[in-house]
Motif scaffolding. Structure first.
Motif, PDB file in Angstrom:
ATOM      1  N   ILE A 151     138.470   8.289  -9.759  1.00 49.80           N
ATOM      2  CA  ILE A 151     138.127   7.178 -10.642  1.00 49.80           C
ATOM      3  C   ILE A 151     139.410   6.541 -11.159  1.00 49.80           C
ATOM      4  O   ILE A 151     140.273   7.236 -11.702  1.00 49.80           O
ATOM      5  CB  ILE A 151     137.263   7.688 -11.819  1.00 49.80           C
ATOM      6  N   GLY A 152     139.526   5.221 -10.983  1.00 50.91           N
ATOM      7  CA  GLY A 152     140.728   4.523 -11.413  1.00 50.91           C
ATOM      8  C   GLY A 152     140.422   3.343 -12.307  1.00 50.91           C
ATOM      9  O   GLY A 152     139.502   2.583 -12.031  1.00 50.91           O
ATOM     10  N   PHE A 153     141.197   3.217 -13.404  1.00 53.23           N
ATOM     11  CA  PHE A 153     141.055   2.047 -14.270  1.00 53.23           C
ATOM     12  C   PHE A 153     142.274   1.906 -15.164  1.00 53.23           C
ATOM     13  O   PHE A 153     143.003   2.867 -15.420  1.00 53.23           O
ATOM     14  CB  PHE A 153     139.762   2.109 -15.101  1.00 53.23           C
ATOM     15  N   GLY A 154     142.483   0.686 -15.634  1.00 54.90           N
ATOM     16  CA  GLY A 154     143.661   0.362 -16.416  1.00 54.90           C
ATOM     17  C   GLY A 154     143.512   0.683 -17.892  1.00 54.90           C
ATOM     18  O   GLY A 154     142.410   0.773 -18.430  1.00 54.90           O
ATOM     19  N   ALA A 155     144.660   0.828 -18.530  1.00 53.22           N
ATOM     20  CA  ALA A 155     144.702   1.005 -19.977  1.00 53.22           C
ATOM     21  C   ALA A 155     144.440  -0.340 -20.649  1.00 53.22           C
ATOM     22  O   ALA A 155     144.434  -1.389 -20.007  1.00 53.22           O
ATOM     23  CB  ALA A 155     146.055   1.556 -20.397  1.00 53.22           C
ATOM     24  N   GLY A 156     144.212  -0.322 -21.958  1.00 56.78           N
ATOM     25  CA  GLY A 156     144.015  -1.554 -22.704  1.00 56.78           C
ATOM     26  C   GLY A 156     142.692  -2.218 -22.440  1.00 56.78           C
ATOM     27  O   GLY A 156     142.527  -3.419 -22.651  1.00 56.78           O
ATOM     28  N   ARG A 157     141.693  -1.444 -21.975  1.00 59.90           N
ATOM     29  CA  ARG A 157     140.375  -2.001 -21.658  1.00 59.90           C
ATOM     30  C   ARG A 157     139.286  -1.332 -22.498  1.00 59.90           C
ATOM     31  O   ARG A 157     138.167  -1.187 -22.064  1.00 59.90           O
ATOM     32  CB  ARG A 157     140.079  -1.841 -20.167  1.00 59.90           C
ATOM     33  N   ASP A 158     139.665  -0.901 -23.685  1.00 57.89           N
ATOM     34  CA  ASP A 158     138.712  -0.329 -24.653  1.00 57.89           C
ATOM     35  C   ASP A 158     138.095   0.985 -24.176  1.00 57.89           C
ATOM     36  O   ASP A 158     136.978   1.320 -24.552  1.00 57.89           O
ATOM     37  CB  ASP A 158     137.621  -1.347 -25.005  1.00 57.89           C
ATOM     38  N   TYR A 159     138.830   1.718 -23.341  1.00 60.07           N
ATOM     39  CA  TYR A 159     138.409   3.070 -22.957  1.00 60.07           C
ATOM     40  C   TYR A 159     139.687   3.885 -22.759  1.00 60.07           C
ATOM     41  O   TYR A 159     140.194   4.004 -21.646  1.00 60.07           O
ATOM     42  CB  TYR A 159     137.570   3.033 -21.686  1.00 60.07           C
ATOM     43  N   PRO A 160     140.228   4.448 -23.852  1.00 61.51           N
ATOM     44  CA  PRO A 160     141.481   5.215 -23.730  1.00 61.51           C
ATOM     45  C   PRO A 160     141.347   6.328 -22.698  1.00 61.51           C
ATOM     46  O   PRO A 160     140.294   6.966 -22.583  1.00 61.51           O
ATOM     47  CB  PRO A 160     141.680   5.785 -25.145  1.00 61.51           C
ATOM     48  N   HIS A 161     142.415   6.546 -21.968  1.00 61.22           N
ATOM     49  CA  HIS A 161     142.364   7.526 -20.893  1.00 61.22           C
ATOM     50  C   HIS A 161     142.016   8.918 -21.409  1.00 61.22           C
ATOM     51  O   HIS A 161     141.270   9.656 -20.755  1.00 61.22           O
ATOM     52  CB  HIS A 161     143.689   7.535 -20.131  1.00 61.22           C
ATOM     53  N   GLU A 162     142.532   9.281 -22.594  1.00 62.65           N
ATOM     54  CA  GLU A 162     142.214  10.611 -23.114  1.00 62.65           C
ATOM     55  C   GLU A 162     140.729  10.731 -23.470  1.00 62.65           C
ATOM     56  O   GLU A 162     140.114  11.791 -23.316  1.00 62.65           O
ATOM     57  CB  GLU A 162     143.093  10.957 -24.328  1.00 62.65           C
ATOM     58  N   GLU A 163     140.130   9.632 -23.908  1.00 60.34           N
ATOM     59  CA  GLU A 163     138.690   9.636 -24.190  1.00 60.34           C
ATOM     60  C   GLU A 163     137.898   9.789 -22.889  1.00 60.34           C
ATOM     61  O   GLU A 163     136.911  10.541 -22.830  1.00 60.34           O
ATOM     62  CB  GLU A 163     138.296   8.348 -24.911  1.00 60.34           C
ATOM     63  N   PHE A 164     138.324   9.089 -21.846  1.00 58.76           N
ATOM     64  CA  PHE A 164     137.677   9.229 -20.541  1.00 58.76           C
ATOM     65  C   PHE A 164     137.742  10.668 -20.047  1.00 58.76           C
ATOM     66  O   PHE A 164     136.738  11.231 -19.582  1.00 58.76           O
ATOM     67  CB  PHE A 164     138.336   8.294 -19.523  1.00 58.76           C
ATOM     68  N   LEU A 165     138.913  11.302 -20.140  1.00 58.18           N
ATOM     69  CA  LEU A 165     139.059  12.673 -19.648  1.00 58.18           C
ATOM     70  C   LEU A 165     138.199  13.648 -20.457  1.00 58.18           C
ATOM     71  O   LEU A 165     137.641  14.594 -19.901  1.00 58.18           O
ATOM     72  CB  LEU A 165     140.531  13.079 -19.672  1.00 58.18           C
ATOM     73  N   ALA A 166     138.053  13.386 -21.750  1.00 57.78           N
ATOM     74  CA  ALA A 166     137.169  14.213 -22.577  1.00 57.78           C
ATOM     75  C   ALA A 166     135.714  14.016 -22.162  1.00 57.78           C
ATOM     76  O   ALA A 166     134.951  14.984 -22.060  1.00 57.78           O
ATOM     77  CB  ALA A 166     137.360  13.885 -24.054  1.00 57.78           C
ATOM     78  N   ASP A 167     135.327  12.758 -21.894  1.00 56.36           N
ATOM     79  CA  ASP A 167     133.960  12.481 -21.432  1.00 56.36           C
ATOM     80  C   ASP A 167     133.708  13.146 -20.077  1.00 56.36           C
ATOM     81  O   ASP A 167     132.618  13.677 -19.830  1.00 56.36           O
ATOM     82  CB  ASP A 167     133.725  10.976 -21.313  1.00 56.36           C
ATOM     83  N   ALA A 168     134.720  13.098 -19.194  1.00 57.78           N
ATOM     84  CA  ALA A 168     134.579  13.713 -17.877  1.00 57.78           C
ATOM     85  C   ALA A 168     134.388  15.224 -18.019  1.00 57.78           C
ATOM     86  O   ALA A 168     133.523  15.812 -17.357  1.00 57.78           O
ATOM     87  CB  ALA A 168     135.798  13.397 -17.016  1.00 57.78           C
ATOM     88  N   ALA A 169     135.176  15.850 -18.888  1.00 58.19           N
ATOM     89  CA  ALA A 169     135.050  17.294 -19.095  1.00 58.19           C
ATOM     90  C   ALA A 169     133.665  17.645 -19.625  1.00 58.19           C
ATOM     91  O   ALA A 169     133.050  18.624 -19.197  1.00 58.19           O
ATOM     92  CB  ALA A 169     136.138  17.782 -20.046  1.00 58.19           C
ATOM     93  N   GLN A 170     133.169  16.821 -20.554  1.00 62.42           N
ATOM     94  CA  GLN A 170     131.831  17.041 -21.102  1.00 62.42           C
ATOM     95  C   GLN A 170     130.759  16.949 -20.004  1.00 62.42           C
ATOM     96  O   GLN A 170     129.742  17.648 -20.048  1.00 62.42           O
ATOM     97  CB  GLN A 170     131.550  16.018 -22.204  1.00 62.42           C
ATOM     98  N   ALA A 171     131.022  16.096 -19.010  1.00 61.75           N
ATOM     99  CA  ALA A 171     130.083  15.917 -17.896  1.00 61.75           C
ATOM    100  C   ALA A 171     130.261  16.980 -16.811  1.00 61.75           C
ATOM    101  O   ALA A 171     129.511  16.990 -15.836  1.00 61.75           O
ATOM    102  CB  ALA A 171     130.255  14.525 -17.290  1.00 61.75           C
ATOM    103  N   GLY A 172     131.254  17.852 -16.958  1.00 60.86           N
ATOM    104  CA  GLY A 172     131.478  18.902 -15.970  1.00 60.86           C
ATOM    105  C   GLY A 172     132.448  18.528 -14.875  1.00 60.86           C
ATOM    106  O   GLY A 172     132.418  19.116 -13.790  1.00 60.86           O
ATOM    107  N   LEU A 173     133.340  17.568 -15.161  1.00 61.11           N
ATOM    108  CA  LEU A 173     134.352  17.142 -14.197  1.00 61.11           C
ATOM    109  C   LEU A 173     135.737  17.403 -14.784  1.00 61.11           C
ATOM    110  O   LEU A 173     136.044  16.929 -15.882  1.00 61.11           O
ATOM    111  CB  LEU A 173     134.210  15.652 -13.887  1.00 61.11           C
ATOM    112  N   VAL A 174     136.562  18.145 -14.066  1.00 62.04           N
ATOM    113  CA  VAL A 174     137.896  18.473 -14.564  1.00 62.04           C
ATOM    114  C   VAL A 174     138.949  17.959 -13.585  1.00 62.04           C
ATOM    115  O   VAL A 174     138.695  17.865 -12.384  1.00 62.04           O
ATOM    116  CB  VAL A 174     138.059  19.988 -14.785  1.00 62.04           C
ATOM    117  N   PRO A 175     140.147  17.620 -14.087  1.00 63.76           N
ATOM    118  CA  PRO A 175     141.164  17.035 -13.211  1.00 63.76           C
ATOM    119  C   PRO A 175     141.738  18.025 -12.206  1.00 63.76           C
ATOM    120  O   PRO A 175     142.081  19.147 -12.551  1.00 63.76           O
ATOM    121  CB  PRO A 175     142.258  16.578 -14.190  1.00 63.76           C
ATOM    122  N   ASP A 176     141.818  17.588 -10.975  1.00 61.28           N
ATOM    123  CA  ASP A 176     142.649  18.241  -9.965  1.00 61.28           C
ATOM    124  C   ASP A 176     144.036  17.608  -9.968  1.00 61.28           C
ATOM    125  O   ASP A 176     145.030  18.277  -9.745  1.00 61.28           O
ATOM    126  CB  ASP A 176     142.035  18.065  -8.573  1.00 61.28           C
TER     127      ASP A 176
END
Length: 201
Positions: A151-176
């Protein structure tokens, strides 16, 4: 009822928005611009003949390339105009109109899990904010064993990357792997773009 995506809110406000977007990429292709960087990365990651979901496929440039490379591609987008353009410009994959927050491909006869899911083009930032976690959970549900979502997207678009990674972890997706570009540059705290390669736990 699922909240309408920010993309479809744009389309409602400007009915010509989808066609402008389609023509923008057609023009870039005519100019010889490289529109396949994301797809080349996915192709390099995937086994030959992989099942790939292009989540938020737009007019089909990523999924079209991957299908031409021999993969079994399904593309889903909420905008019927973009799906029509994908069908016209990139025949081969199965292009479907659908809301990622309600994604249920087994119910549409496409039940096999995917080896790779790709979501390029800032798709995550065009979702209704209230549906982001739900979309990530639906993507995770469609991954097969050992599968990965990119999943790729730019900063400054009202979805901070750290918030996305927290949402992903909550959904059961962790970074490789976390990158700052589709051409494999490392992600740092100063990066203005994120390409997250995620696996399900």
């Amino acid at each position: 009822m699922v909240e309408q995506s920010l993309w479809m809110q744009k389309v409602a406000a400007d009915p010509g928005h989808s066609q402008w977007y389609i023509e923008r990429f057609r023009e870039m292709e005519r100019e010889g611009r490289d529109l396949s960087g994301e797809a080349r990365l996915i192709d390099a990651m995937a086994p030959r003949g992989a099942r790939i979901l292009d989540a938020g496929c737009g007019p089909g440039r990523v999924g079209g390339y991957l299908a031409a490379a021999g993969h079994d591609v399904v593309g889903v987008d909420v905008d019927p105009a973009l799906i029509a353009a994908a069908e016209q410009d990139h025949p081969g994959p199965r292009w479907l109109v659908g809301d990622l927050a309600e994604l249920d491909l087994p119910a549409r006869g496409l039940g096999e899990p995917f080896d790779v899911i790709v979501s390029a083009g800032n798709v995550m930032t065009f979702l209704a904010p209230s549906t982001r976690g739900r979309v990530l959970a639906r993507l995770r549900a469609h991954l097969g064993p050992g599968g990965r979502a990119v999943i790729g997207f730019g900063a400054g678009r009202d979805y901070p990357h750290e918030e996305f990674l927290a949402d992903a972890a909550q959904a059961g997706l962790v970074p490789d792997l976390l990158l700052s570009t589709w051409d494999l540059r490392p992600f740092t705290e100063d990066s203005d773009f994120l390409v997250a390669v995620l696996r399900h736990v």
